[in-house]
Design an enzyme around this catalytic site. Structure first.
Site, PDB file in Angstrom:
ATOM      1  N   HIS A 116      19.877  41.614  32.782  1.00  0.00           N
ATOM      2  CA  HIS A 116      20.233  42.019  31.521  1.00  0.00           C
ATOM      3  C   HIS A 116      21.011  40.747  30.859  1.00  0.00           C
ATOM      4  CE1 HIS A 116      24.298  42.661  33.128  1.00  0.00           C
ATOM      5  NE2 HIS A 116      23.705  43.359  34.133  1.00  0.00           N
ATOM      6  N   ASP A 155      23.620  41.225  28.366  1.00  0.00           N
ATOM      7  CA  ASP A 155      24.803  41.572  28.038  1.00  0.00           C
ATOM      8  C   ASP A 155      25.823  41.587  29.196  1.00  0.00           C
ATOM      9  OD1 ASP A 155      23.276  43.563  29.041  1.00  0.00           O
ATOM     10  OD2 ASP A 155      24.785  45.154  28.172  1.00  0.00           O
ATOM     11  N   ASP A 212      27.991  39.134  36.410  1.00  0.00           N
ATOM     12  CA  ASP A 212      27.162  40.106  36.038  1.00  0.00           C
ATOM     13  C   ASP A 212      26.559  40.228  34.689  1.00  0.00           C
ATOM     14  OD1 ASP A 212      25.868  42.677  35.975  1.00  0.00           O
ATOM     15  OD2 ASP A 212      27.733  43.851  35.966  1.00  0.00           O
ATOM     16  N   GLU A 264      22.465  46.860  28.393  1.00  0.00           N
ATOM     17  CA  GLU A 264      22.174  47.360  29.765  1.00  0.00           C
ATOM     18  C   GLU A 264      23.574  48.188  30.134  1.00  0.00           C
ATOM     19  OE1 GLU A 264      22.493  47.286  34.235  1.00  0.00           O
ATOM     20  OE2 GLU A 264      23.853  46.507  32.726  1.00  0.00           O
ATOM     21  N   ASP A 293      20.678  42.022  40.845  1.00  0.00           N
ATOM     22  CA  ASP A 293      21.761  42.768  40.078  1.00  0.00           C
ATOM     23  C   ASP A 293      22.663  43.698  40.844  1.00  0.00           C
ATOM     24  OD1 ASP A 293      23.643  43.392  37.856  1.00  0.00           O
ATOM     25  OD2 ASP A 293      22.046  44.698  36.755  1.00  0.00           O
ATOM     26  N   HIS A 331      33.180  43.985  35.982  1.00  0.00           N
ATOM     27  CA  HIS A 331      33.858  45.029  34.879  1.00  0.00           C
ATOM     28  C   HIS A 331      35.383  44.868  35.026  1.00  0.00           C
ATOM     29  CE1 HIS A 331      30.096  47.521  34.823  1.00  0.00           C
ATOM     30  NE2 HIS A 331      29.531  46.284  34.964  1.00  0.00           N
TER      31      HIS A 331
END
Length: 387
Positions: free
Chosen positions: A88, A90, A118, A151, A175, A356
């Site tokens: 992805h 994003d 990520d 994503e 991923d 994150h």
């Protein structure tokens, strides 16, 4: 000491070039739905490697900036089945003003932003890995990049991908937080479940006798539900609760929602039925009305160990002196959606950690090995299909 690889292509991966490419990509701000700058960067770089680039119109489904990017390279031998690499574009949060720190072989941010490994680590590694293939001069089949948008918000770009565009039917997605060598063959089924409890609102002092507190009804149901780890294949959670007007008003309604994931469709359905049944029982007992809505997020996948993709990755890891291991995960990825739509693929580890969060990091070793494994997979795919 210089490590020698069996893979000729992997030996051409330029570590300094890969590191600089990753840092450049990490600094390109592209949170979910706002990936135009990332797409612009790739639109400039990929044609230099001989890729033709196409965008679909998935962004129109969620008011995004740009669609999924599909890049195609004819390869040197089109008799070989095409192989795709997907990830992805994003990041979960912005990387604007990213200040990367490199210390003791670890790449992180300065703690004020996420790093975006990520999955900018995969993007950079795909580009460097393919560049190494070209520079090695080895023959290779057609290669396709399927790079999705949005994503992080729930695999949205992959859901709306125009599946008439990709030409390949088999591929890999780097991923996962596992070190390079991790091979994920199975992913979960997942569904959301939403409850709305309708009681009766009333003022706590003026007419409390007609009140029927929806919060208390919901709480009674939640306490009776089996949540958390249901068994070694199934998990369930309630993660959102919304309701209430004023502290002086007995709440007449409440909305709460959760998610169930399982490697088994049967077990997933059983858990959803359990949660729904508990709330129906509690609502009836308390003279409340209940609305229930179930949303399928994605289907599970389970790729056999004798699949050509798995055989290929096992051989490719050996060719770069990396140990492989097969596993499964209850985490969702574009892998779920692509498999659901006929593009057989497996998830591979590329070693990012603490994703994150502002503590996210990736080792230079995992970054380099992702680039090397990308190159080795392309090389081995050709060898396996020429035998």
């Amino acid at each position: 000491m210089t490590v020698k690889f069996i893979s000729k292509a992997a030996s051409k991966v330029n570590e300094e070039r890969l590191l600089n490419l990753f840092l450049d990509l990490a600094k390109v701000n592209g949170p979910s739905g706002k990936e135009q700058l990332v797409a612009d960067y790739l639109l400039e770089e990929l044609p230099k490697l001989g890729f033709s680039v196409t965008f679909d119109e998935a962004y129109k489904k969620f008011n995004g900036e740009v669609g999924n990017l599909i890049a195609w390279h004819e390869g040197s031998d089109n008799s070989i089945p095409p192989l795709f690499f997907s990830t992805h574009m994003d990041t979960v949060l912005p990387t604007e003003n990213l200040n990367p720190i490199i210390k003791n072989g670890i790449i992180s941010s300065d703690g004020t932003t996420i790093l975006g490994a990520d999955d900018r680590a995969a993007l950079a590694s795909y580009i460097e890995g393919f560049r190494a293939v070209i520079e090695s001069g080895i023959p290779h089949g057609p290669i396709e990049f399927i790079l999705t948008v949005n994503e992080q918000a729930g695999l949205v770009g992959a859901k709306y991908l125009d599946y008439t565009i990709p030409k390949s039917k088999a591929g890999y997605i780097f991923d996962s937080s596992g070190d390079v060598g991790q091979v994920i063959l199975q992913g979960p089924y997942s569904s959301r479940i939403w409850f709305t409890v309708h009681g009766n609102s009333a003022h706590i002092a003026l007419n409390s006798e007609v009140g029927n507190n929806a919060f208390l009804i919901a709480a009674e149901g939640l306490l009776k539900m089996k949540l958390g780890e249901i068994d070694n294949e199934t998990v369930a959670n309630i993660g959102i609760i919304k309701g209430g007007e004023l502290t002086s008003i007995i709440p007449g309604s409440v909305i709460f929602g959760g998610e169930v994931r399982s490697f088994s469709q049967e077990k997933l359905n059983r858990q959803l039925d359990h949660m729904k049944g508990i709330m129906e029982e509690v609502a009836n007992k308390n003279n409340a009305r209940l609305d229930v809505k179930i949303e399928e997020k994605y289907l599970g996948f389970n790729v056999s160990e004798d699949n050509k993709l798995v055989i290929n990755v096992k051989e490719a890891t050996k060719n770069i002196n990396v140990s492989h291991y097969v596993t499964k995960t209850l985490g969702g990825a574009d892998t779920n959606i692509l498999n659901e739509n006929g593009l057989t693929c497996i998830t591979l580890g590329n070693g990012f950690q603490n994703i994150h969060t502002f503590n996210e990091y990736i080792s230079i070793e995992n970054l380099n090995n992702t680039g090397r494994l990308t190159a080795s997979l392309i090389e081995q795919w050709y060898e396996n299909h020429k035998q």
